[in-house]
Every structure is written in structure tokens, then in C-alpha cells.
Enzyme design. Structure first.
Site, PDB file in Angstrom:
ATOM      1  CG  HIS A   1      91.744 116.965  93.787  1.00  0.00           C
ATOM      2  ND1 HIS A   1      92.684 116.176  93.176  1.00  0.00           N
ATOM      3  CD2 HIS A   1      90.848 117.305  92.794  1.00  0.00           C
ATOM      4  CE1 HIS A   1      92.398 116.040  91.893  1.00  0.00           C
ATOM      5  NE2 HIS A   1      91.290 116.703  91.640  1.00  0.00           N
TER       6      HIS A   1
HETATM    7  C1  BDR Z   1      93.606 121.141  92.984  1.00  0.00           C
HETATM    8  O1  BDR Z   1      93.186 122.193  92.121  1.00  0.00           O
HETATM    9  C2  BDR Z   1      92.054 122.830  92.640  1.00  0.00           C
HETATM   10  O2  BDR Z   1      91.119 123.043  91.641  1.00  0.00           O
HETATM   11  C3  BDR Z   1      91.523 121.926  93.712  1.00  0.00           C
HETATM   12  O3  BDR Z   1      90.888 122.667  94.736  1.00  0.00           O
HETATM   13  C4  BDR Z   1      92.744 121.227  94.216  1.00  0.00           C
HETATM   14  O4  BDR Z   1      93.399 121.999  95.191  1.00  0.00           O
HETATM   15  C5  BDR Z   1      93.497 119.824  92.231  1.00  0.00           C
HETATM   16  O5  BDR Z   1      94.348 119.818  91.136  1.00  0.00           O
END
Ligand code: BDR
Ligand code: CA
Length: 329
Positions: A249
């Protein structure tokens, strides 16, 4: 300034993949992190700020950290996902060293505005949490889009299913009104969403290798946090379980910053659904608004770029080489 070196304010809710992204940015020779602004999201904003101070301190960096927005602009606050990131956001660390550094007293929004005014056109804002700090910064300084070099955000999705609802990604769903403000502003904006982050699966073994070869409290902390995170993702997705890994991510936003050639882009206007069962959905409209009235065209969101394809192997290689570089004291 070195033309290759990107001055960055990192807006974040650490969070395991946020920690991974922060360490990638600190380790990369072409990135200079000049401030870390924090938001609620994966944890409370107090915990996010404390984690940002902790992660930078144990890695031997002194970077201003601010505590920012504590809740969404309009919708009720979400419950932090302790089952994904741990109750402390870092996979439930068994212990922590004391941190002598203190927070910068400014709000995150004020910090962003102050830095952008002081260095017009030079700063890239990389945002990887809910977008309330950026929305508040826009309210403080409507000229902000012309003061920043560009905005790169991890959030949203176009074709890939959502991760908090069938259509919505977590960062946008956690504050859809703030996200709508951000997509409407006239900055150069690139969205790095689930369309690409779900293509890059990082094996836990990679973080073990980094912790083994680069023995340091920063790399062992990251390995501990990723182990918790990988257990969650491997429990959810069978193809992730096959390699016992997780999605990268947030680190993808920095990979886009330093190696945009690894990504395929679409262009269009992005709008955000702010209510109903599709709340938090991001929609990409790629038409040129032919036939629309001038008033409508002016009111419509600006064009943004959206990452739709990614060279996952090359991303993994850059991540590995960068974290194995000579960045820790
Ligand atoms: C995003 O949501 C958060 O939980 C993670 O850090 C990332 O920024 C992924 O959907
Ligand atoms: Ca995040």
C-alpha cells in the site's frame, strides 16, 4: 537543490505499511523528508504522532512531527483496525525505547501551509492516510495547490474491489468529505490506489532478510510489525497466504515518486461518493466534458492522474535495494 532530490512532507497514520513507507523514504537517496504530519486512521492521532516520533528516533533521524486531525470532517469517527495493524499501530511491539524528541506544536495543517509558503513550488506532499489534514490546509491557504510541487496520495480505487466495502478503499472511506475537497483542488495530483497496491505482494521473508542483513532496532521493529500485518493479509487472501506476505500500500506512493516509469497511468476527474452504501467510492471520469457549460466545467474537479498498472517485480527490487542501503546510523 539537487534536481533529483524530492523534498517531501509525509502525511501519515502509522500503521505498518506507513512505517514501511517512512523507512523507504528515509533510506532512499533521492528523497528528503522535511516533515511528518499525522492523522487519525489506522490508530488514534495521538498514537500516530507517537509512532512517527518513535520510528524516526530509533532510525536515528530528527524530523519535525506534528499531530493533526483527530476525526473525520463530517462522518462519525471509525474504530481503529487493531486486528490489521495492532492496537499500537506497529503490530503490538513488546517494548519501546524512551523517545526524547517532542512534537512540533503546530497543527499538521498549519505546518503544511507554513512549509509550502516558505519554499514555494519545492515540496511534494505524499499523503497515505485519511485526507483531513490536506482539507484543513486548503481552508487555511486556498493558494496551497500553487505553493506545492505536487500531491501523491495512497487511497481510492477505480476497478479493483474496495477493502472496507465492495467499492471503497479505507483512506477515502475514513473521511470522504476531506477526500472530495482534495480531489477538487487544482494541484498536480496522482492517486496510487488499490488498482496497483493490490498487485504488489511483499513476502514477510523480505523483511526478515533486511532485518538479518541490516541488524538495527529500526529493521527489527519493521520486521515485527510486518509479521503481524502479514498474518492478517494472509488470513484474508489465499494468494497472499501462498507467499505469507502483505500488500505494500503506502510505500507504493513513494515508489511512484522516485520511479514513475514503473506505473501505467490513466487521467481524468475523480469524484468521491460521500453518502449512502457507496460512501468512500472514488469514480474516475475520463471525458473532456464536451458540451458541458462553462459553469459546469469550472465547478467540475480538475484532472488527476491515477495509477492503473504497476511493474510489481521492479517495485519489490527497488524496495529491497533501498532498505538494504546505507541509511542507518
Ligand atoms: C490504506 O489504509 C490503511 O490501513 C493503510 O495504511 C493504507 O494507507 C490501505 O487501504
Ligand atoms: Ca496509511
Amino acid at each position: 537543490m539537487d534536481a533529483r532530490r524530492h523534498k517531501v512532507i509525509f502525511d501519515t497514520d502509522p500503521g505498518v505499511d506507513d512505517a514501511m513507507a517512512l523507512y523507504f523514504a528515509l533510506a532512499h537517496p533521492d528523497i528528503e523528508v522535511i516533515g511528518i504530519t499525522t492523522t487519525f486512521g489506522n490508530v488514534s492521532v495521538e498514537q500516530a504522532a507517537s509512532n512517527a516520533l518513535y520510528l524516526t528516533h530509533i532510525a536515528g533521524f530528527e524530523i519535525p512531527v506534528t499531530q493533526g486531525i483527530a476525526a473525520p470532517l463530517t462522518i462519525p469517527p471509525p474504530v481503529p483496525p487493531a486486528h490489521i495493524h495492532g492496537a499500537d499501530g506497529l503490530g503490538n511491539l513488546p517494548e519501546r525505547l524512551p523517545v526524547p524528541a517532542a512534537l512540533d506544536p503546530r497543527s499538521s495543517a498549519q505546518f503544511i501551509v507554513d512549509m509550502a509558503r516558505a519554499q514555494p513550488g519545492e515540496i511534494t506532499l505524499v499523503a497515505v492516510g485519511p485526507l483531513g489534514n490536506l482539507s484543513l490546509a486548503l481552508a487555511l491557504e486556498p493558494g496551497l495547490p500553487h505553493l506545492l510541487r505536487e500531491v501523491i496520495l495512497m487511497g481510492g480505487t477505480v476497478q479493483e474491489p474496495g477493502n472496507v466495502s465492495p467499492v471503497a478503499e479505507a483512506n477515502i472511506a475514513n473521511d470522504p468529505h476531506a477526500a472530495a475537497d482534495v480531489f477538487a483542488a487544482p494541484w498536480k495530483l496522482t492517486m496510487v490506489g488499490l488498482d496497483v497496491t493490490h498487485r504488489v505482494i511483499l513476502p514477510l521473508a523480505l523483511f526478515k532478510e533486511i532485518a538479518d542483513k541490516q541488524q538495527h532496532i529500526a529493521t527489527s521493529t519493521l520486521h515485527h510489525a510486518v509479521a503481524f500485518y502479514a498474518d492478517f493479509y494472509s488470513g484474508l487472501y489465499p494468494h497472499v497466504a501462498q507467499i505469507h506476505g502483505c500488500f505494500g500500500h503506502d510505500v507504493l506512493a513513494f515508489l511512484y515518486l522516485v520511479q514513475p516509469e514503473l506505473f501505467g497511468l490513466a487521467r481524468g476527474r475523480i469524484s468521491v461518493i460521500t453518502q449512502g452504501v457507496e460512501q468512500g467510492q472514488t469514480l474516475l471520469h475520463s471525458g473532456e466534458l464536451q458540451g458541458a457549460s462553462a459553469t459546469y466545467r469550472q465547478a467540475a474537479n480538475r484532472f488527476s492522474q491515477v495509477c492503473m498498472q504497476v511493474d510489481a517485480d521492479a517495485c519489490k527490487q527497488t524496495l529491497e535495494e533501498t532498505l538494504l542501503g546505507n541509511w542507518l546510523a
